[in-house]
Design a protein around this motif. Structure first.
Motif, PDB file in Angstrom:
ATOM      1  N   GLN A 101      73.379  33.650  57.264  1.00 11.33           N
ATOM      2  CA  GLN A 101      74.495  33.058  56.901  1.00 11.33           C
ATOM      3  C   GLN A 101      75.701  34.138  56.205  1.00 11.33           C
ATOM      4  O   GLN A 101      75.327  35.227  55.828  1.00 11.33           O
ATOM      5  N   PRO A 102      76.989  33.585  56.354  1.00  9.29           N
ATOM      6  CA  PRO A 102      77.926  34.666  56.134  1.00  9.29           C
ATOM      7  C   PRO A 102      77.880  34.898  54.486  1.00  9.29           C
ATOM      8  O   PRO A 102      77.607  34.137  53.606  1.00  9.29           O
ATOM      9  N   GLU A 103      78.266  36.130  54.150  1.00  9.42           N
ATOM     10  CA  GLU A 103      78.258  36.469  52.719  1.00  9.42           C
ATOM     11  C   GLU A 103      79.158  35.754  51.970  1.00  9.42           C
ATOM     12  O   GLU A 103      80.387  35.249  52.413  1.00  9.42           O
ATOM     13  N   CYS A 104      78.869  35.480  50.724  1.00 11.14           N
ATOM     14  CA  CYS A 104      79.793  34.646  49.932  1.00 11.14           C
ATOM     15  C   CYS A 104      79.544  34.954  48.452  1.00 11.14           C
ATOM     16  O   CYS A 104      78.688  36.025  48.158  1.00 11.14           O
ATOM     17  N   VAL A 105      80.129  34.192  47.439  1.00 10.53           N
ATOM     18  CA  VAL A 105      79.823  34.324  45.961  1.00 10.53           C
ATOM     19  C   VAL A 105      78.314  33.941  45.879  1.00 10.53           C
ATOM     20  O   VAL A 105      78.015  32.560  46.272  1.00 10.53           O
TER      21      VAL A 105
ATOM     22  N   VAL B  14      65.459  28.813  54.063  1.00 13.25           N
ATOM     23  CA  VAL B  14      65.590  30.428  54.052  1.00 13.25           C
ATOM     24  C   VAL B  14      64.332  30.798  54.529  1.00 13.25           C
ATOM     25  O   VAL B  14      64.289  31.892  55.101  1.00 13.25           O
ATOM     26  N   MET B  15      62.963  29.999  54.394  1.00 13.03           N
ATOM     27  CA  MET B  15      61.928  30.801  55.163  1.00 13.03           C
ATOM     28  C   MET B  15      61.810  30.824  56.421  1.00 13.03           C
ATOM     29  O   MET B  15      61.148  31.279  57.223  1.00 13.03           O
ATOM     30  N   THR B  16      62.885  29.886  57.267  1.00 11.76           N
ATOM     31  CA  THR B  16      62.765  30.238  58.657  1.00 11.76           C
ATOM     32  C   THR B  16      63.636  31.139  59.189  1.00 11.76           C
ATOM     33  O   THR B  16      63.828  31.589  60.327  1.00 11.76           O
TER      34      THR B  16
ATOM     35  N   GLY C 153      77.470  38.465  48.241  1.00 18.20           N
ATOM     36  CA  GLY C 153      76.099  38.836  48.958  1.00 18.20           C
ATOM     37  C   GLY C 153      75.502  37.670  49.854  1.00 18.20           C
ATOM     38  O   GLY C 153      76.295  36.711  50.083  1.00 18.20           O
ATOM     39  N   PRO C 154      74.519  37.796  50.376  1.00 22.41           N
ATOM     40  CA  PRO C 154      73.926  36.820  51.149  1.00 22.41           C
ATOM     41  C   PRO C 154      73.394  35.630  50.415  1.00 22.41           C
ATOM     42  O   PRO C 154      72.669  35.766  49.613  1.00 22.41           O
ATOM     43  N   PRO C 155      73.823  34.490  50.863  1.00 21.34           N
ATOM     44  CA  PRO C 155      73.455  33.525  50.048  1.00 21.34           C
ATOM     45  C   PRO C 155      71.656  33.190  50.333  1.00 21.34           C
ATOM     46  O   PRO C 155      71.476  32.810  49.049  1.00 21.34           O
TER      47      PRO C 155
END
Length: 294
Positions: free
Chosen positions: A170-174, A237-239, A202-204
């Motif tokens: 996913q796009p980096e973010c706060v 996130v585990m996928t 960073g990466p969510p």
């Protein structure tokens, strides 16, 4: 906790409180650890950062004020110029939370979703360094064998290389940086985030991995509990192909933390050595049933 430790912290508290025009009469320690937390009358909490964390303290204040502007439920700093400095330490002043409990995974997930969906702030918050303090903790550890230390250093080096080639996610973010239930408080008015010391860009997935390993590594979060967390956030996130890398880094952080605690508290030594045995492949497949230390 020794009287000397409390007295040292109280000396700093007196100076920073005086600079802020506040009295320490009736002050009570909440927790004296890497960061010292004190409760003052009038529902004020003072957080004295460890030495060398002046910039991080200032960033926490700026960030939480920015979150308030965006309507994200979070702890709030007092409306005053801060941080305040004394004795080489930075102190920040916060509104004390009303009676509250630690949040569940389902409480935490929607808050992380709101945080991750925000635009980037108009001030510098830094980039995530997932390896911060691992090598330092390992170098200082007295309760680790030379063989285990060498293996962990090799594992750390391998994870550094994998991190540099992290698959696209996913796009980096706060990101919060330390997204677990203890940093989510639930009051009568709802859930809110707290403790933004590790917040950065960073990466969510880094935040999401904190809960994933409760299911995957610790075995303390059930399959159904983890499913509800993913549904509340909107992603599992585990996928993701990069998850094993982040899981490995998180696990190594938890190993180094256990070693740090074991040097201070011998009762944590068995858990520290057990964690090493797990990551070295000596205890079979996950989940490993790690227990809390510190």
């Amino acid at each position: 906790m020794t009287a000397t430790r409390t007295e040292e912290s109280m000396t700093i508290l007196r100076e920073v409180a005086a600079a802020a025009g506040l009295s320490v009469e009736g002050a009570q320690p909440i927790r004296l650890a890497e960061n010292d937390l004190w409760r003052l009358p009038a529902n004020i909490v003072v957080r004295i950062a460890r030495a060398g964390q002046e910039a991080a303290a200032a960033r926490e204040v700026a960030l939480t004020r920015w979150l308030a502007e965006h309507g994200v439920p979070a702890v709030r700093p007092l409306p005053m110029e801060q941080p305040v400095h004394a004795c080489g330490r930075a102190a920040t002043f916060w509104e004390e939370l009303p009676p509250h409990l630690h949040g569940t995974e389902v409480d935490l997930a929607p808050l992380l979703r709101r945080l991750h969906d925000l635009p980037k702030p108009p001030f510098f918050i830094g980039k995530l360094d997932p390896f911060v303090r691992i090598a330092d903790r390992l170098a200082a550890a007295r309760s680790v064998s030379d063989d285990d230390r060498e293996w962990i250093l090799c594992r750390l080096d391998a994870l550094w290389k994998e991190w540099d080639h992290l698959p696209t996610g996913q796009p980096e973010c706060v990101i919060h940086g330390d997204a677990w239930g203890g940093n989510c408080a639930v009051t009568a008015d709802g859930a809110m985030l707290m403790d933004f010391e590790r917040t950065s860009e960073g990466p969510p997935e880094w935040d999401l991995t904190s809960t994933a390993i409760k299911h995957d590594t610790f075995g303390t979060l059930s399959k159904d509990g983890y499913r509800k967390y993913c549904e509340a956030y909107g992603h599992d996130v585990m996928t993701w192909d990069g998850y094993p890398i982040l899981r490995g880094i998180r696990e190594l952080r938890l190993v180094s933390f256990a070693l740090q605690i074991a040097d201070q508290d011998p009762s944590a030594l068995d858990q520290a050595q057990y964690r090493i045995a797990c990551v070295r492949g000596r205890q079979g497949p996950r989940p490993w049933g790690w227990t809390a230390v510190g």
